[in-house]
Design a protein around this motif. Structure first.
Motif, mmCIF file in Angstrom:
data_model
loop_
_atom_site.group_PDB
_atom_site.id
_atom_site.type_symbol
_atom_site.label_atom_id
_atom_site.label_comp_id
_atom_site.label_asym_id
_atom_site.label_seq_id
_atom_site.Cartn_x
_atom_site.Cartn_y
_atom_site.Cartn_z
ATOM 1 N N ASN A 78 -2.423 88.540 15.804
ATOM 2 C CA ASN A 78 -3.520 88.217 14.893
ATOM 3 C C ASN A 78 -3.016 87.598 13.596
ATOM 4 O OD1 ASN A 78 -6.428 88.426 14.238
ATOM 5 N ND2 ASN A 78 -5.721 89.837 12.640
ATOM 6 N N VAL A 79 -1.835 88.032 13.141
ATOM 7 C CA VAL A 79 -1.252 87.485 11.919
ATOM 8 C C VAL A 79 -0.085 86.554 12.212
ATOM 9 C CG1 VAL A 79 0.369 89.400 11.569
ATOM 10 C CG2 VAL A 79 -0.423 88.098 9.603
ATOM 11 N N ALA A 80 0.585 86.720 13.357
ATOM 12 C CA ALA A 80 1.740 85.881 13.687
ATOM 13 C C ALA A 80 1.343 84.439 13.929
ATOM 14 C CB ALA A 80 2.452 86.440 14.915
ATOM 15 N N PHE A 81 0.228 84.231 14.575
ATOM 16 C CA PHE A 81 -0.205 82.884 14.915
ATOM 17 C C PHE A 81 -0.482 82.039 13.658
ATOM 18 C CE2 PHE A 81 -3.842 80.173 16.584
ATOM 19 C CZ PHE A 81 -2.996 79.193 17.047
ATOM 20 N N PRO A 82 -1.328 82.507 12.724
ATOM 21 C CA PRO A 82 -1.517 81.706 11.511
ATOM 22 C C PRO A 82 -0.269 81.631 10.648
ATOM 23 C CG PRO A 82 -2.706 83.780 11.347
ATOM 24 C CD PRO A 82 -2.236 83.674 12.762
ATOM 25 N N ALA A 83 0.587 82.666 10.692
ATOM 26 C CA ALA A 83 1.844 82.610 9.934
ATOM 27 C C ALA A 83 2.746 81.504 10.472
ATOM 28 C CB ALA A 83 2.557 83.957 10.004
ATOM 29 N N PHE A 169 -5.695 79.547 5.024
ATOM 30 C CA PHE A 169 -5.972 78.695 3.874
ATOM 31 C C PHE A 169 -4.688 78.096 3.302
ATOM 32 C CE2 PHE A 169 -9.784 81.605 3.642
ATOM 33 C CZ PHE A 169 -10.682 80.638 4.061
ATOM 34 N N GLY A 170 -3.587 78.858 3.359
ATOM 35 C CA GLY A 170 -2.304 78.304 2.942
ATOM 36 C C GLY A 170 -1.878 77.147 3.830
ATOM 37 N N THR A 171 -2.188 77.222 5.121
ATOM 38 C CA THR A 171 -1.876 76.132 6.043
ATOM 39 C C THR A 171 -2.625 74.869 5.660
ATOM 40 O OG1 THR A 171 -1.474 77.672 7.864
ATOM 41 C CG2 THR A 171 -1.998 75.401 8.451
ATOM 42 N N PHE A 172 -3.891 74.999 5.312
ATOM 43 C CA PHE A 172 -4.666 73.832 4.919
ATOM 44 C C PHE A 172 -4.087 73.181 3.660
ATOM 45 C CE2 PHE A 172 -8.297 76.095 7.159
ATOM 46 C CZ PHE A 172 -8.200 75.301 8.281
ATOM 47 N N VAL A 173 -3.640 73.987 2.705
ATOM 48 C CA VAL A 173 -3.063 73.454 1.467
ATOM 49 C C VAL A 173 -1.786 72.673 1.779
ATOM 50 C CG1 VAL A 173 -2.003 74.051 -0.737
ATOM 51 C CG2 VAL A 173 -4.081 75.234 0.010
ATOM 52 N N THR A 219 -9.724 79.481 12.188
ATOM 53 C CA THR A 219 -10.216 80.074 10.931
ATOM 54 C C THR A 219 -11.668 80.534 11.016
ATOM 55 O OG1 THR A 219 -8.647 78.739 9.653
ATOM 56 C CG2 THR A 219 -10.511 79.701 8.458
ATOM 57 N N PRO A 220 -12.594 79.742 11.580
ATOM 58 C CA PRO A 220 -13.979 80.238 11.683
ATOM 59 C C PRO A 220 -14.096 81.543 12.467
ATOM 60 C CG PRO A 220 -13.909 77.883 12.089
ATOM 61 C CD PRO A 220 -12.490 78.347 12.056
ATOM 62 N N TRP A 221 -13.230 81.737 13.476
ATOM 63 C CA TRP A 221 -13.284 82.974 14.249
ATOM 64 C C TRP A 221 -12.753 84.142 13.432
ATOM 65 C CZ3 TRP A 221 -16.349 82.818 18.175
ATOM 66 C CH2 TRP A 221 -16.519 81.638 18.887
ATOM 67 N N TYR A 222 -11.704 83.911 12.643
ATOM 68 C CA TYR A 222 -11.218 84.978 11.760
ATOM 69 C C TYR A 222 -12.309 85.377 10.766
ATOM 70 C CZ TYR A 222 -6.376 84.402 13.336
ATOM 71 O OH TYR A 222 -5.220 84.380 14.081
ATOM 72 N N LEU A 223 -12.991 84.385 10.209
ATOM 73 C CA LEU A 223 -14.072 84.675 9.262
ATOM 74 C C LEU A 223 -15.226 85.389 9.962
ATOM 75 C CD1 LEU A 223 -14.124 81.334 7.239
ATOM 76 C CD2 LEU A 223 -13.452 83.586 6.379
ATOM 77 N N TRP A 271 -12.734 86.023 23.445
ATOM 78 C CA TRP A 271 -11.663 86.070 24.443
ATOM 79 C C TRP A 271 -11.082 84.686 24.690
ATOM 80 C CZ3 TRP A 271 -10.274 83.926 29.027
ATOM 81 C CH2 TRP A 271 -9.322 84.603 29.785
ATOM 82 N N TRP A 272 -11.941 83.656 24.674
ATOM 83 C CA TRP A 272 -11.491 82.301 24.988
ATOM 84 C C TRP A 272 -10.751 81.628 23.836
ATOM 85 C CZ3 TRP A 272 -10.781 79.861 29.349
ATOM 86 C CH2 TRP A 272 -11.493 80.235 30.483
ATOM 87 N N VAL A 273 -10.734 82.221 22.654
ATOM 88 C CA VAL A 273 -10.094 81.574 21.501
ATOM 89 C C VAL A 273 -8.624 81.263 21.789
ATOM 90 C CG1 VAL A 273 -9.342 81.922 19.127
ATOM 91 C CG2 VAL A 273 -11.682 82.506 19.777
#
Length: 329
Positions: A78-83, A169-173, A219-223, A271-273
């Motif tokens: 959950n955190v490794a992927f966006p990291a 959000f850091g990725t977008f920046v 990101t929309p799914w995390y939100l 599940w499909w994300v």
């Protein structure tokens, strides 16, 4: 007959596609992109196995699998992927900025150390901290299998929900800065190979695009999860450690057939994300020049070691014959 055969089929196909992409990332020793590939592969494999094991029921089986392989790895991913996406765009921004210095062995090792911390050490810490807000062992959903759970309180907000969004959000920046620097230096971008030997303009664009696309998709799914957890199910107060873990050995069992159509669609969409993320990753890297060379290498290995053909003999013979024919003409 499995009621939803598209679930395991989609997950396993995504896993195979990701395994095809993995060697090219490992070869260039890019920790961030390799980590994204590995984490996506793990979750796709887990999702496929779950959808087969619990295709017909919600029976409590394979407790060790659910307690360790599923509950903890899914929380860590959950955190490794966006990291990993954050680390990719951070690196692209560093090598493309106007005052960037050449990537020496020392700087590459330093970057790799930071990416290992972000993509692997941090998820392991989150896995351990998850126990703080783990109200019971796990939940089992029909067709989907066992899933991690947590007590909806302020501690879960900072342990589970907030870190992934910070990295998103850091990725977008960083992606915006990297694209800006790329536009500034697009005329002399061949200098990028001097800054990083394992990088070129084509790979730069692929890495930036896949990291940004994955975060736009994720990101929309995390939100959505954040909003739904703390509105629909109500924000719970932290009473005490004993109160949160009072019924820790419970395993929730939920048949999707008895849920409302809206709830069932939400669970299936979530599940499909990951499989869709795996397909996106393959689209950007499965047809790269390096991947094509890997495919040709596999085909050549099969021809030589399994079919017992002489390597490149037939192809070389056809090319020589074609040249002779042209000269005669």
């Amino acid at each position: 007959m499995i009621p939803h055969p598209e679930l395991p089929i989609g997950a396993f196909i995504a896993f195979i596609c990701l395994m095809i992409c993995l060697p090219s990332h490992l070869r260039v020793r890019n920790v961030a992109s390799s980590s994204m590939n590995i984490w996506l592969s793990l979750v796709c494999l887990i999702s496929g196995i779950n959808s087969v094991a619990w295709a017909m029921d919600m029976i409590v089986r394979f407790p060790i699998w659910c307690d360790i392989a599923v509950t903890k790895i899914l929380i860590g991913s959950n955190v490794a992927f966006p990291a990993a996406a954050f680390s990719i765009c951070r690196f692209l921004c560093d090598v493309a900025r106007p005052n960037a210095k050449e990537q020496t062995i020392k700087t590459r090792r330093s970057r790799a150390f930071v990416e290992i911390v972000l993509c692997w050490v941090q998820p392991i810490v989150v896995m351990a901290l998850h126990y703080i807000v783990q109200g019971h062992r796990y939940d089992i959903y029909e067709y989907i299998g066992c899933q991690p759970t947590y007590y909806d309180t302020w501690a879960a907000l900072f342990i589970i929900n907030i870190p992934p969004l910070v990295f998103c959000f850091g990725t977008f920046v960083y992606a915006g800065l990297a694209f800006f620097y790329f536009l500034q230096r697009r005329r002399d971008f061949e200098l990028l190979t001097k800054m990083s030997p394992d990088m070129n303009a084509n790979r730069y664009i692929r890495l930036m695009t896949v990291a940004t696309a994955e975060m736009i998709w994720g990101t929309p799914w995390y939100l959505f999860v954040l909003v739904s957890q703390f509105t629909d199910y109500a924000f719970q107060p932290w009473v005490s450690w004993d109160y949160v873990h009072s019924n820790w050995y419970r395993v929730g069992q939920y048949p999707l057939s008895l849920l409302t159509p809206e709830e069932r669609n939400i669970h299936l969409a979530l599940w499909w994300v990951t499989p869709v993320s795996g397909f996106l990753f393959f689209v950007f890297f499965g047809f790269s020049d390096q991947a094509m060379r890997d495919y040709r290498g596999v085909i050549r290995w099969v021809r030589v070691h399994i079919l017992r053909h002489n390597p490149d003999t037939s192809g070389r013979t056809r090319w020589v014959s074609f040249r002779v024919l042209l000269e005669r003409c």
